[in-house]
Write an enzyme that holds these catalytic residues in place. Structure first.
Site, PDB file in Angstrom:
ATOM      1  N   ASP A  41      15.232  25.371   2.974  1.00  0.00           N
ATOM      2  CA  ASP A  41      13.933  25.033   3.548  1.00  0.00           C
ATOM      3  C   ASP A  41      12.922  24.743   2.440  1.00  0.00           C
ATOM      4  OD1 ASP A  41      15.168  25.698   5.954  1.00  0.00           O
ATOM      5  OD2 ASP A  41      14.421  27.763   5.883  1.00  0.00           O
ATOM      6  N   TYR A  64      18.721  37.727  17.592  1.00  0.00           N
ATOM      7  CA  TYR A  64      18.488  38.111  18.976  1.00  0.00           C
ATOM      8  C   TYR A  64      17.552  37.061  19.573  1.00  0.00           C
ATOM      9  CZ  TYR A  64      20.550  42.404  17.294  1.00  0.00           C
ATOM     10  OH  TYR A  64      21.422  43.318  16.731  1.00  0.00           O
TER      11      TYR A  64
END
Length: 326
Positions: free
Chosen positions: A264, A109
């Site tokens: 990452d 979102y």
């Protein structure tokens, strides 16, 4: 000019809500909150190893934004360039809880988030005095056109000051209008970077091959100095413009808990090793180590070690390697 190595990155940090129980997200009643974002994951890992780290982003002046700022401060990351927005909200995401080692489902979102409004005016050239290591990813350059331009400015400034730049291709097709645009933009950043960190599947899309050496050669031929191709559980393949190449084995993992964030963590390993003065093979090895730690815990950055823990793990790895050689 200080000789202490330092680190800078730019991107979007989000509040992440991880389901407390397995199952479809629509049926989950409770979630645990944490911090997420490819670049902030790397900044956290670098900072935990005692390397001065700066993170550039923009958050809404809201509760999620406050949570992110407090979390970044807690990790001892420089927050001078964590900017605020009164008009756009902080992005957030939901992540499912999986128990079989598969990739969790993630819902974002983030449309029109505060970070998506980050622009070139927000980039301070003083960031690159003294010369830090700059890390960019394909996520931040996909979020919005303005953030992509800001990332391009950081790249240009860093290269002009002689900084080393790493780029994790980190493809997010859903954020791009089409694949052709994604390939062009991602490769433009990669070609201008010193170190490129593609995954094997990403290499097939971006370089047109699923062979590690061919992927490496593609980026080396376009100006990169070194390429490390992530091979998942099989480790990593590296090649440099000086002719160095090889495959570094991965670390065995008994149980995979959560795969998100492994790339990452790999970047944390590579970058920190290079800042420590290690060679490219050693950097790939540390990348494999940190990636293996992350997949064994739930959360994107929770498995990243402190310097003391890393030293102990590498001491054990070196001892085991010497025993095997004997």
């Amino acid at each position: 000019m200080s000789n202490i190595p330092s680190f800078v990155t730019i991107g979007e940090a989000m509040a992440m809500f991880v389901a407390d129980s397995p199952g479809d997200l629509s049926h989950v009643n409770s979630f645990s909150r944490s911090l997420a974002g490819a670049e902030i994951n790397v900044a956290i890992g670098i900072a935990r190893l005692g390397i001065p780290s700066t993170y550039i982003t923009k958050v809404g002046n809201d509760s999620f934004g406050d949570f992110i700022k407090h979390s970044i401060q807690h990790e001892n990351i420089q927050t001078k360039y964590v900017l605020g927005s009164d008009t756009n909200a902080t992005g957030f995401m939901l992540k499912s809880n999986v128990t079989d080692g598969s990739d969790p489902k993630v819902e974002y979102y983030r449309r029109n988030s505060a970070a998506s409004t980050l622009n070139t005016d927000d980039i301070d050239s003083e960031l690159f005095h003294p010369q830090p290591h700059l890390h960019l990813t394909g996520v931040s350059v996909a979020v919005s056109e303005t953030l992509r331009r800001a990332a391009k400015k950081t790249l240009k400034l860093a290269k002009a000051q002689g900084c080393r730049v790493s780029f994790d291709t980190n493809l997010r097709p859903a954020l791009w209008p089409d694949q052709a645009t994604m390939i062009k933009e991602i490769n433009d950043f990669a070609f201008a970077s010193d170190i490129v960190l593609p995954g094997i599947e990403e290499g097939e899309i971006l370089a047109g091959s699923d062979q590690p050496e061919a992927i490496a050669d593609f980026y080396l031929s376009h100006g990169s100095q070194a390429v490390i191709v992530k091979l998942g559980s099989q480790g990593a393949y590296y090649k440099t413009n000086k002719g160095e190449f090889g495959t570094v084995a991965g670390f065995p993992v008994d149980t995979v808990v959560d795969t998100v964030g492994a790339g990452d963590s790999f970047a944390v390993g590579v970058i920190s090793a290079l800042l420590d003065g290690q060679d490219i093979a050693q950097a790939a090895r540390r990348g494999n180590l940190l990636g293996s730690l992350t997949v064994q815990v739930r959360g994107d950055s929770e498995g990243l070690p402190t310097r003391d823990v890393l030293n102990q793990l590498e001491k054990v790895d070196k001892h085991e390697a010497q025993s095997t050689a004997l």
